[in-house]
Design a protein around this motif. Structure first.
Motif, PDB file in Angstrom:
ATOM      1  N   GLU A  12      15.157  36.141 -55.239  1.00 49.82           N
ATOM      2  CA  GLU A  12      16.031  35.200 -55.914  1.00 49.82           C
ATOM      3  C   GLU A  12      15.390  33.853 -55.563  1.00 49.82           C
ATOM      4  O   GLU A  12      16.092  33.093 -56.011  1.00 49.82           O
ATOM      5  CB  GLU A  12      17.043  34.795 -54.729  1.00 49.82           C
ATOM      6  CG  GLU A  12      18.117  36.289 -54.747  1.00 49.82           C
ATOM      7  CD  GLU A  12      19.694  36.460 -53.783  1.00 49.82           C
ATOM      8  OE1 GLU A  12      19.962  35.457 -53.216  1.00 49.82           O
ATOM      9  OE2 GLU A  12      20.551  37.641 -54.422  1.00 49.82           O
ATOM     10  N   GLY A  13      14.182  33.767 -55.203  1.00 50.51           N
ATOM     11  CA  GLY A  13      13.753  32.140 -55.565  1.00 50.51           C
ATOM     12  C   GLY A  13      13.186  31.078 -54.867  1.00 50.51           C
ATOM     13  O   GLY A  13      13.403  30.062 -55.341  1.00 50.51           O
ATOM     14  N   VAL A  14      14.542  31.304 -53.580  1.00 49.06           N
ATOM     15  CA  VAL A  14      14.787  30.283 -52.417  1.00 49.06           C
ATOM     16  C   VAL A  14      13.473  29.639 -52.073  1.00 49.06           C
ATOM     17  O   VAL A  14      13.507  28.739 -52.286  1.00 49.06           O
ATOM     18  CB  VAL A  14      15.652  31.069 -51.786  1.00 49.06           C
ATOM     19  CG1 VAL A  14      15.887  29.645 -50.544  1.00 49.06           C
ATOM     20  CG2 VAL A  14      16.246  32.276 -51.963  1.00 49.06           C
ATOM     21  N   ALA A  15      12.638  30.808 -52.049  1.00 47.51           N
ATOM     22  CA  ALA A  15      11.114  30.078 -51.445  1.00 47.51           C
ATOM     23  C   ALA A  15       9.997  31.185 -51.755  1.00 47.51           C
ATOM     24  O   ALA A  15      10.436  32.558 -51.215  1.00 47.51           O
ATOM     25  CB  ALA A  15      10.745  29.941 -49.707  1.00 47.51           C
ATOM     26  N   GLY A  16       8.767  30.560 -51.159  1.00 43.63           N
ATOM     27  CA  GLY A  16       8.005  31.448 -51.320  1.00 43.63           C
ATOM     28  C   GLY A  16       8.090  32.174 -50.132  1.00 43.63           C
ATOM     29  O   GLY A  16       7.623  32.153 -49.139  1.00 43.63           O
ATOM     30  N   VAL A  17       6.845  33.438 -50.222  1.00 43.44           N
ATOM     31  CA  VAL A  17       6.156  34.403 -48.814  1.00 43.44           C
ATOM     32  C   VAL A  17       5.854  33.491 -47.372  1.00 43.44           C
ATOM     33  O   VAL A  17       5.603  33.790 -46.734  1.00 43.44           O
ATOM     34  CB  VAL A  17       4.836  35.508 -49.863  1.00 43.44           C
ATOM     35  CG1 VAL A  17       4.654  35.484 -48.363  1.00 43.44           C
ATOM     36  CG2 VAL A  17       5.692  36.160 -50.800  1.00 43.44           C
ATOM     37  N   GLU A  18       4.894  32.597 -48.049  1.00 40.00           N
ATOM     38  CA  GLU A  18       4.078  31.751 -46.931  1.00 40.00           C
ATOM     39  C   GLU A  18       5.222  31.058 -46.144  1.00 40.00           C
ATOM     40  O   GLU A  18       5.482  30.698 -45.081  1.00 40.00           O
ATOM     41  CB  GLU A  18       3.187  30.530 -47.324  1.00 40.00           C
ATOM     42  CG  GLU A  18       1.999  31.615 -47.462  1.00 40.00           C
ATOM     43  CD  GLU A  18       0.395  30.849 -47.385  1.00 40.00           C
ATOM     44  OE1 GLU A  18       0.078  30.391 -47.431  1.00 40.00           O
ATOM     45  OE2 GLU A  18       0.884  29.548 -48.929  1.00 40.00           O
TER      46      GLU A  18
END
Length: 295
Positions: free
Chosen positions: A204-210
């Motif tokens: 959902e684009g809340v944050a990236g993997v890292e």
């Protein structure tokens, strides 16, 4: 007591390693000698690490390897077993077929255990003529290191068998924890929704993997983030467990994230395939986010 282990993959070779290291004669069983040789090589490497760290002597390593015998036939491998631990792929029909075979060929007094991480022990036991002697013995990965064994009682598992397996787990220097037979048991009923929610946060684009993994590592003191852990477990395994939870409870909160489904469909399974949320083929211990998820 002789112990037979079905499956020489990540979990199976770890389980065989631990039993052999603690003095048990172990029959390691798989469908091909190639798979068995790979499993034995892994056990050898893991024993070498213990020797290097000083937690095991070279003589103990040799003795451990000497207690392992390989078989490509279930009938031959389990004929003298007092305990069989099944550690095959997390697939319901495969496990049911294996337990039908075990019931035919294992001694009548043998305990049949499954290392399943989510599938009903009651359902597995129902295809045998000895449901009181069927139990879940869910080891954690990596088996030689992790102390927990989740002991799952099926609907018909006897008190005596449960106590025997609890005591046996302690002989392996593990900490057994008894739970009842409901989808996902305890470990994965709690863990998998967390992993799934982390994948949804990425989807959902809340944050990236890292960023997601950093929040959980530094904010919640987890040794690794949920996306790294998912790669380590295997995204196919995570998806299979979530489907067991979703089917078993009929609750939409367990529905697998579409991103997870797509990644498994595409063969991006994590460490085992070389790529998941991270790239694992670069030959270093550094965490490298997979190209698809780089900003």
């Amino acid at each position: 007591m002789n112990v037979a282990v079905i499956g020489s993959g990540t979990m199976g070779n770890g389980i065989a390693h631990v039993f052999a290291q603690h003095g048990f004669a172990v029959s390691l069983i798989d469908i091909s000698q190639q798979a068995l040789d790979k499993g034995l090589a892994t056990i050898g490497k893991n024993l070498d690490r213990q020797v290097t760290k000083g937690s095991l002597s070279a003589d103990d390593k040799a003795a451990t390897l000497g207690r392992l015998t390989t078989y490509t036939s279930i009938a031959e491998g389990v004929r003298n077993a007092g305990l069989v631990v099944e550690a095959a792929t997390e697939n319901v029909e495969l496990k049911l077929n294996i337990f039908r075979e075990l019931d035919k060929h294992a001694p009548a007094d043998a305990v049949l255990a499954s290392n399943t991480s989510s599938i009903s022990i009651t359902k597995i036991a129902a295809v045998t003529q000895r449901p009181a002697q069927v139990i879940g013995m869910h080891f954690m990965n990596p088996v030689p290191v992790m102390k927990l064994v989740e002991i799952i009682r099926g609907y018909a598992t006897s008190d005596e068998v449960t106590q025997r397996i609890m005591d046996l787990s302690r002989q392996l220097e593990k900490t057994p924890t008894e739970v009842n037979d409901y989808p996902g048991f305890v470990a994965n009923r709690i863990l998998m929704p967390m992993i799934n929610e982390a994948i949804y946060s990425l989807y959902e684009g809340v944050a990236g993997v890292e960023e997601i993994d950093t929040v959980m590592k530094l904010g919640m003191a987890h040794p690794m983030g949920p996306l790294q852990l998912a790669d380590f477990i295997g995204l196919d395994v995570c998806l299979a467990i979530l489907r067991v939870l979703h089917d078993g409870f009929g609750n939409p909160k367990y529905a697998p994230c579409p991103l997870l489904v797509n990644m498994v469909t595409a063969g991006r399974l994590g460490v085992k395939s070389g790529e998941g949320f991270y790239s694992w083929g670069h030959g270093t211990k550094d965490l490298v986010v997979a190209d698809r998820f780089k900003k």
